[in-house]
Scaffold this motif. Structure first.
Motif, PDB file in Angstrom:
ATOM      1  N   LEU A   1       0.826  -1.202   0.000  1.00 17.01           N
ATOM      2  CA  LEU A   1       0.000   0.000   0.000  1.00 17.01           C
ATOM      3  C   LEU A   1       0.866   1.261   0.000  1.00 17.01           C
ATOM      4  N   ASN A   2       0.481   2.240  -0.817  1.00 18.90           N
ATOM      5  CA  ASN A   2       1.126   3.541  -0.733  1.00 18.90           C
ATOM      6  C   ASN A   2       0.460   4.366   0.371  1.00 18.90           C
ATOM      7  N   ASP A   3       0.885   5.595   0.567  1.00 21.71           N
ATOM      8  CA  ASP A   3       0.390   6.396   1.688  1.00 21.71           C
ATOM      9  C   ASP A   3      -1.113   6.641   1.604  1.00 21.71           C
ATOM     10  N   VAL A   4      -1.600   6.941   0.415  1.00 21.77           N
ATOM     11  CA  VAL A   4      -3.035   7.206   0.250  1.00 21.77           C
ATOM     12  C   VAL A   4      -3.842   5.941   0.521  1.00 21.77           C
ATOM     13  N   GLU A   5      -3.359   4.813   0.004  1.00 26.93           N
ATOM     14  CA  GLU A   5      -4.061   3.546   0.205  1.00 26.93           C
ATOM     15  C   GLU A   5      -4.057   3.129   1.675  1.00 26.93           C
ATOM     16  N   MET A   6      -2.941   3.365   2.358  1.00 26.02           N
ATOM     17  CA  MET A   6      -2.882   3.044   3.783  1.00 26.02           C
ATOM     18  C   MET A   6      -3.893   3.884   4.564  1.00 26.02           C
ATOM     19  N   GLN A   7      -3.996   5.158   4.224  1.00 27.91           N
ATOM     20  CA  GLN A   7      -4.962   6.025   4.890  1.00 27.91           C
ATOM     21  C   GLN A   7      -6.386   5.532   4.642  1.00 27.91           C
ATOM     22  N   THR A   8      -6.659   5.102   3.417  1.00 25.30           N
ATOM     23  CA  THR A   8      -7.983   4.571   3.099  1.00 25.30           C
ATOM     24  C   THR A   8      -8.282   3.332   3.928  1.00 25.30           C
ATOM     25  N   PHE A   9      -7.282   2.462   4.083  1.00 29.51           N
ATOM     26  CA  PHE A   9      -7.481   1.236   4.858  1.00 29.51           C
ATOM     27  C   PHE A   9      -7.879   1.558   6.297  1.00 29.51           C
ATOM     28  N   PHE A  10      -7.178   2.470   6.929  1.00 25.75           N
ATOM     29  CA  PHE A  10      -7.499   2.805   8.314  1.00 25.75           C
ATOM     30  C   PHE A  10      -8.817   3.567   8.417  1.00 25.75           C
ATOM     31  N   ARG A  11      -9.121   4.377   7.423  1.00 22.20           N
ATOM     32  CA  ARG A  11     -10.406   5.093   7.440  1.00 22.20           C
ATOM     33  C   ARG A  11     -11.578   4.123   7.342  1.00 22.20           C
ATOM     34  N   GLU A  12     -11.405   3.058   6.553  1.00 22.44           N
ATOM     35  CA  GLU A  12     -12.501   2.114   6.341  1.00 22.44           C
ATOM     36  C   GLU A  12     -12.568   1.015   7.394  1.00 22.44           C
ATOM     37  N   THR A  13     -11.632   1.011   8.326  1.00 17.18           N
ATOM     38  CA  THR A  13     -11.688   0.084   9.463  1.00 17.18           C
ATOM     39  C   THR A  13     -11.910   0.889  10.745  1.00 17.18           C
ATOM     40  N   CYS A  14     -10.879   1.542  11.230  1.00 17.30           N
ATOM     41  CA  CYS A  14     -11.018   2.350  12.453  1.00 17.30           C
ATOM     42  C   CYS A  14     -12.079   3.439  12.282  1.00 17.30           C
ATOM     43  N   GLY A  15     -12.025   4.155  11.168  1.00 21.37           N
ATOM     44  CA  GLY A  15     -12.958   5.262  10.960  1.00 21.37           C
ATOM     45  C   GLY A  15     -14.389   4.826  10.754  1.00 21.37           C
ATOM     46  N   ARG A  16     -14.587   3.699  10.109  1.00 19.53           N
ATOM     47  CA  ARG A  16     -15.942   3.211   9.831  1.00 19.53           C
ATOM     48  C   ARG A  16     -16.609   2.643  11.081  1.00 19.53           C
ATOM     49  N   PHE A  17     -15.791   2.136  12.015  1.00 20.38           N
ATOM     50  CA  PHE A  17     -16.343   1.496  13.216  1.00 20.38           C
ATOM     51  C   PHE A  17     -15.792   2.187  14.471  1.00 20.38           C
ATOM     52  N   PRO A  18     -16.225   3.424  14.740  1.00 19.66           N
ATOM     53  CA  PRO A  18     -15.654   4.186  15.865  1.00 19.66           C
ATOM     54  C   PRO A  18     -15.960   3.590  17.229  1.00 19.66           C
ATOM     55  N   GLU A  19     -16.973   2.722  17.307  1.00 23.42           N
ATOM     56  CA  GLU A  19     -17.351   2.132  18.582  1.00 23.42           C
ATOM     57  C   GLU A  19     -16.469   0.929  18.941  1.00 23.42           C
ATOM     58  N   ALA A  20     -15.647   0.464  18.008  1.00 29.20           N
ATOM     59  CA  ALA A  20     -14.766  -0.680  18.239  1.00 29.20           C
ATOM     60  C   ALA A  20     -13.338  -0.209  18.488  1.00 29.20           C
ATOM     61  N   GLU A  21     -12.507  -1.099  19.069  1.00 30.71           N
ATOM     62  CA  GLU A  21     -11.097  -0.817  19.278  1.00 30.71           C
ATOM     63  C   GLU A  21     -10.271  -1.644  18.304  1.00 30.71           C
ATOM     64  N   PHE A  22      -9.157  -1.057  17.853  1.00 27.98           N
ATOM     65  CA  PHE A  22      -8.325  -1.730  16.858  1.00 27.98           C
ATOM     66  C   PHE A  22      -6.857  -1.758  17.279  1.00 27.98           C
ATOM     67  N   LEU A  23      -6.252  -2.917  17.074  1.00 28.77           N
ATOM     68  CA  LEU A  23      -4.808  -3.098  17.188  1.00 28.77           C
ATOM     69  C   LEU A  23      -4.278  -3.361  15.787  1.00 28.77           C
ATOM     70  N   HIS A  24      -3.172  -2.735  15.437  1.00 33.06           N
ATOM     71  CA  HIS A  24      -2.578  -3.001  14.127  1.00 33.06           C
ATOM     72  C   HIS A  24      -1.376  -3.926  14.268  1.00 33.06           C
ATOM     73  N   TYR A  25      -1.388  -4.989  13.473  1.00 33.60           N
ATOM     74  CA  TYR A  25      -0.304  -5.972  13.442  1.00 33.60           C
ATOM     75  C   TYR A  25       0.669  -5.536  12.353  1.00 33.60           C
ATOM     76  N   ASN A  26       1.859  -5.135  12.763  1.00 32.55           N
ATOM     77  CA  ASN A  26       2.855  -4.521  11.874  1.00 32.55           C
ATOM     78  C   ASN A  26       3.870  -5.578  11.456  1.00 32.55           C
ATOM     79  N   LEU A  27       3.691  -6.159  10.284  1.00 33.55           N
ATOM     80  CA  LEU A  27       4.580  -7.259   9.890  1.00 33.55           C
ATOM     81  C   LEU A  27       5.006  -7.137   8.436  1.00 33.55           C
ATOM     82  N   MET A  28       6.199  -7.677   8.143  1.00 29.48           N
ATOM     83  CA  MET A  28       6.792  -7.529   6.819  1.00 29.48           C
ATOM     84  C   MET A  28       6.060  -8.313   5.744  1.00 29.48           C
TER      85      MET A  28
END
Length: 307
Positions: A117-144
């Protein structure tokens, strides 16, 4: 929980999924495994990470296992987290919706990996997970495996925009990267694996992402507590065992398997002789003979790491 962090400092552990010879979900073995971890004092659990084969399950398997997992982690003081690994963002969204309907409130997300993912795509991913579901909590798994490691500075910007991004998982012992995580995204709880935790715990409050030390939960809890207390001598005494522990499972497994779950199911089998080693196809699992060799090596060289 620290007032500065969005998630409590704790040991975070995976729940591997047992499969029958016909690759059907072994529900009772799974329930027993989850209960065992809770009974051993592990109160923060997740399902469907890389070790839990979250990348391989069908939608029906995802639903069945998630429902059972949430049932077993509904006790007071226990926090269950549902992992989401998929190439398709719409599929991730649908899984969140279904899991939310079952009662899930915490999710572990990973970036899609078919294309980095490029920067714009990464932002879209977080917007459509964390941003779409503000009532939930999210942990991001940072792996190669995703082709992109999110930096501390990037986490800081994401945390500022998404208050329900609460934690990260990072398998690193690189001191510069660890310092950046704590300095640039201090509001997130950063979970670090064994080798890195020894350094990270002396820098800042952090969580312990347990893997090969899960063969003995009592010893793993001692390690975590030593980190919490910044007891350098105790940390060093436990870390001294790690080279031998890693050598044991690497010698036993050899080149026969390469997926995270193949290793983690060895650790599960140490606690429950009935826990199957097989992975969902096409991935190769560890043989019974290799597991026996692993257990033999622990018995010979690291017996205090057996249950």
């Amino acid at each position: 929980m620290s007032a500065a962090k969005r998630y409590r400092p704790c040991i975070l552990a995976t729940c591997c999924v047992p499969w029958s010879e016909r690759f059907e979900f072994e529900e009772e073995i799974f329930r027993r495994s989850v209960r065992h971890q809770i009974a051993c004092g592990i109160r923060d659990l997740y399902v469907f990470g890389t070790a839990g084969e979250g990348y391989a399950v069908t939608e029906s398997q995802f639903d069945v296992v998630t429902r059972v997992f949430l049932d077993e982690t509904k006790a007071d003081g226990v926090q269950g987290m549902v992992g989401l690994i998929n190439q398709s963002l719409p599929t991730v969204i649908e899984r969140i919706e279904r899991a939310r309907a079952m009662g899930a409130t915490r999710f572990q997300i990973s970036l899609p990996s078919w294309g980095v993912l490029n920067d714009v795509e990464m932002q879209t991913f977080f917007r459509e997970t964390c941003g779409r579901f503000p009532e939930a909590e999210f942990l991001h798994y940072n792996l190669m495996r995703t082709g992109r490691i999110i930096t501390g500075q990037e986490y800081g910007r994401l945390a500022a925009e998404f208050p329900n991004l609460v934690a990260t998982k990072n398998s690193t012992a690189d001191e510069a990267r660890l310092r950046s995580l704590f300095a640039d995204a201090p509001q997130l709880q950063h979970f670090i694996t064994e080798a890195g935790f020894a350094k990270a715990a002396l820098m800042s409050e952090c969580g312990f992402l347990i893997s090969f030390t899960s063969t003995n939960f009592a010893r793993a809890r001692e390690y975590f507590q030593a980190g919490r207390e910044r007891d350098e001598a105790k940390i060093a005494s436990i870390v001294a065992d790690f080279e031998g522990l890693i050598a044991a499972f690497k010698e036993a497994v050899g080149s026969s398997a390469h997926m995270d779950g193949a290793y983690d199911k060895l650790f599960c089998r140490i606690h429950d002789p009935a826990f199957p080693l097989r992975l969902l196809p096409p991935y190769e699992s560890v043989s019974e003979a290799r597991f026996d060799r692993y257990r033999e090596l622990l018995q010979q060289h690291q017996p205090h790491w057996l249950p």
